[in-house]
Scaffold this motif. Sequence first.
Motif, short mmCIF file in Angstrom:
data_model
loop_
_atom_site.label_atom_id
_atom_site.label_comp_id
_atom_site.label_asym_id
_atom_site.label_seq_id
_atom_site.Cartn_x
_atom_site.Cartn_y
_atom_site.Cartn_z
N HIS A 63 8.60 8.89 -11.41
CA HIS A 63 8.28 7.53 -11.84
C HIS A 63 8.06 6.69 -10.59
CE1 HIS A 63 9.95 3.46 -13.38
NE2 HIS A 63 8.62 3.45 -13.33
N ILE A 64 6.83 6.22 -10.42
CA ILE A 64 6.46 5.48 -9.21
C ILE A 64 6.40 3.98 -9.49
CG2 ILE A 64 4.78 5.24 -7.36
CD1 ILE A 64 6.01 8.01 -7.54
N GLY A 65 7.17 3.19 -8.73
CA GLY A 65 7.08 1.74 -8.81
C GLY A 65 7.85 1.13 -9.97
N SER A 66 7.30 0.06 -10.50
CA SER A 66 7.98 -0.73 -11.53
C SER A 66 7.91 -0.03 -12.88
CB SER A 66 7.35 -2.12 -11.63
OG SER A 66 5.98 -2.02 -11.97
N LEU A 94 4.85 5.31 -1.03
CA LEU A 94 3.61 6.07 -1.01
C LEU A 94 2.84 5.86 0.28
CD1 LEU A 94 2.18 5.58 -4.61
CD2 LEU A 94 3.69 7.36 -3.78
N PHE A 95 3.17 4.78 0.98
CA PHE A 95 2.41 4.43 2.18
C PHE A 95 2.92 5.20 3.39
CE2 PHE A 95 2.03 0.03 0.02
CZ PHE A 95 1.20 0.58 -0.93
N SER A 96 2.88 6.51 3.26
CA SER A 96 3.32 7.41 4.33
C SER A 96 2.44 8.64 4.28
CB SER A 96 4.79 7.81 4.13
OG SER A 96 5.12 8.91 4.94
N ASN A 97 2.06 9.14 5.42
CA ASN A 97 1.18 10.30 5.48
C ASN A 97 1.81 11.56 4.90
OD1 ASN A 97 -0.89 8.86 6.69
ND2 ASN A 97 -0.15 9.27 8.76
N GLN A 117 1.12 -2.48 -12.72
CA GLN A 117 1.31 -2.41 -11.27
C GLN A 117 0.17 -1.66 -10.60
OE1 GLN A 117 4.83 -0.37 -9.68
NE2 GLN A 117 5.04 -2.01 -8.17
N ILE A 118 -0.27 -0.55 -11.20
CA ILE A 118 -1.38 0.19 -10.60
C ILE A 118 -2.67 -0.63 -10.68
CG2 ILE A 118 -2.20 1.44 -12.64
CD1 ILE A 118 -1.70 2.99 -9.16
N SER A 119 -2.78 -1.50 -11.69
CA SER A 119 -3.99 -2.33 -11.82
C SER A 119 -4.11 -3.33 -10.69
CB SER A 119 -3.98 -3.06 -13.17
OG SER A 119 -3.01 -4.10 -13.18
N GLU A 120 -2.98 -3.69 -10.07
CA GLU A 120 -2.98 -4.62 -8.95
C GLU A 120 -3.34 -3.94 -7.64
OE1 GLU A 120 0.96 -6.15 -9.03
OE2 GLU A 120 0.71 -7.18 -10.95
N ARG A 121 -3.43 -2.61 -7.66
CA ARG A 121 -3.67 -1.85 -6.44
C ARG A 121 -4.86 -0.89 -6.60
NH1 ARG A 121 1.44 -3.26 -7.03
NH2 ARG A 121 2.75 -3.70 -5.19
N VAL A 122 -5.81 -1.28 -7.41
CA VAL A 122 -6.97 -0.43 -7.68
C VAL A 122 -7.73 -0.06 -6.41
CG1 VAL A 122 -9.24 -0.39 -8.78
CG2 VAL A 122 -7.27 -1.21 -10.06
N ASP A 123 -7.80 -0.98 -5.46
CA ASP A 123 -8.59 -0.75 -4.25
C ASP A 123 -7.73 -0.40 -3.04
OD1 ASP A 123 -11.03 -1.38 -5.57
OD2 ASP A 123 -10.55 -3.52 -5.38
N ASN A 124 -6.46 -0.11 -3.26
CA ASN A 124 -5.56 0.18 -2.14
C ASN A 124 -5.84 1.57 -1.58
OD1 ASN A 124 -3.07 1.18 -0.77
ND2 ASN A 124 -2.31 -0.86 -1.32
N PRO A 125 -6.17 1.68 -0.29
CA PRO A 125 -6.51 2.99 0.28
C PRO A 125 -5.34 3.97 0.28
CG PRO A 125 -6.38 1.31 1.99
CD PRO A 125 -6.34 0.59 0.70
N GLU A 126 -4.11 3.47 0.38
CA GLU A 126 -2.95 4.36 0.37
C GLU A 126 -2.73 4.94 -1.03
OE1 GLU A 126 -1.37 5.47 2.88
OE2 GLU A 126 -2.39 4.20 4.33
N ILE A 127 -2.98 4.13 -2.04
CA ILE A 127 -2.91 4.64 -3.42
C ILE A 127 -3.98 5.70 -3.62
CG2 ILE A 127 -3.18 4.06 -5.87
CD1 ILE A 127 -0.58 3.07 -4.70
N HIS A 128 -5.17 5.43 -3.10
CA HIS A 128 -6.27 6.40 -3.20
C HIS A 128 -5.89 7.72 -2.55
CE1 HIS A 128 -9.50 2.99 -3.65
NE2 HIS A 128 -8.70 3.10 -4.70
N ARG A 129 -5.29 7.64 -1.36
CA ARG A 129 -4.90 8.86 -0.66
C ARG A 129 -3.89 9.66 -1.48
NH1 ARG A 129 -0.59 10.12 1.72
NH2 ARG A 129 0.16 7.98 1.76
#
Length: 221
Positions: A63-66, A94-97, A117-129
């Motif tokens: 379970h990731i996040g909120s 998640l913001f770790s290699n 919560q994921i909708s607020e980070r649609v363009d986040n490159p770390e989420i994409h990775r």
Amino acid sequence: MQLLDVRCEAQRMKKLRKVGLLILSTILLLLVVGFFALTSTPPFNKSAGTPTQINLKNLTVWHIGSSNFILDKVLERMQLLGVLQVKHSEMQELFSNDTSMSMNVNELSLVIFDGDQISERVDNPEIHRFLREASYKRAKLTAIGGLTSKFFEALDGAGVNELGRDEAGTVRNPVYFNPPLVGFKLEQASTPDGHPYFYPSIFSRSTGNVDAMVQALINWL
């Protein structure tokens, strides 16, 4: 007398042909009925009660996040059904290699995000990775509650599952109506000559009944 015998023989042959045609038509009818009977029952149609192919005791739920009300209820239900490993990770972790390596996600992993919560980070490159790494490791990725359609926009941005677009460039999102539960995974198959390839499996459930929602999710896993 000979003429009478010829007539009798002709009549007998005529009756035999009629009987033969009747038998043939009956056999064909039975074959057609049998074919439709087979195709209307399992394994052609998968019922809601089909046994799951995955042992829930071997499944790890991340379970990731909120969270939200529906997500909490889904987790509770899955634990009651036999899931032994439910782990929580904050979004910033998640913001770790090395995130995916430390989480050790694989085909026995179910990752759950809160839809808003994921909708607020649609363009986040770390989420994409993370989405790329987890999906290529065959993890099952889901979003529950809120704007779940944005989860597929994040997958699109990550290059994991490109969304279709019409001539005007408008995105065709398969879950545009924001069902309470959506999911994505990569399935593996082989070409006729034995070369493996992956194809997307998209999952969604619009029901508000948590029991039905979880059973459908388990069947999809």
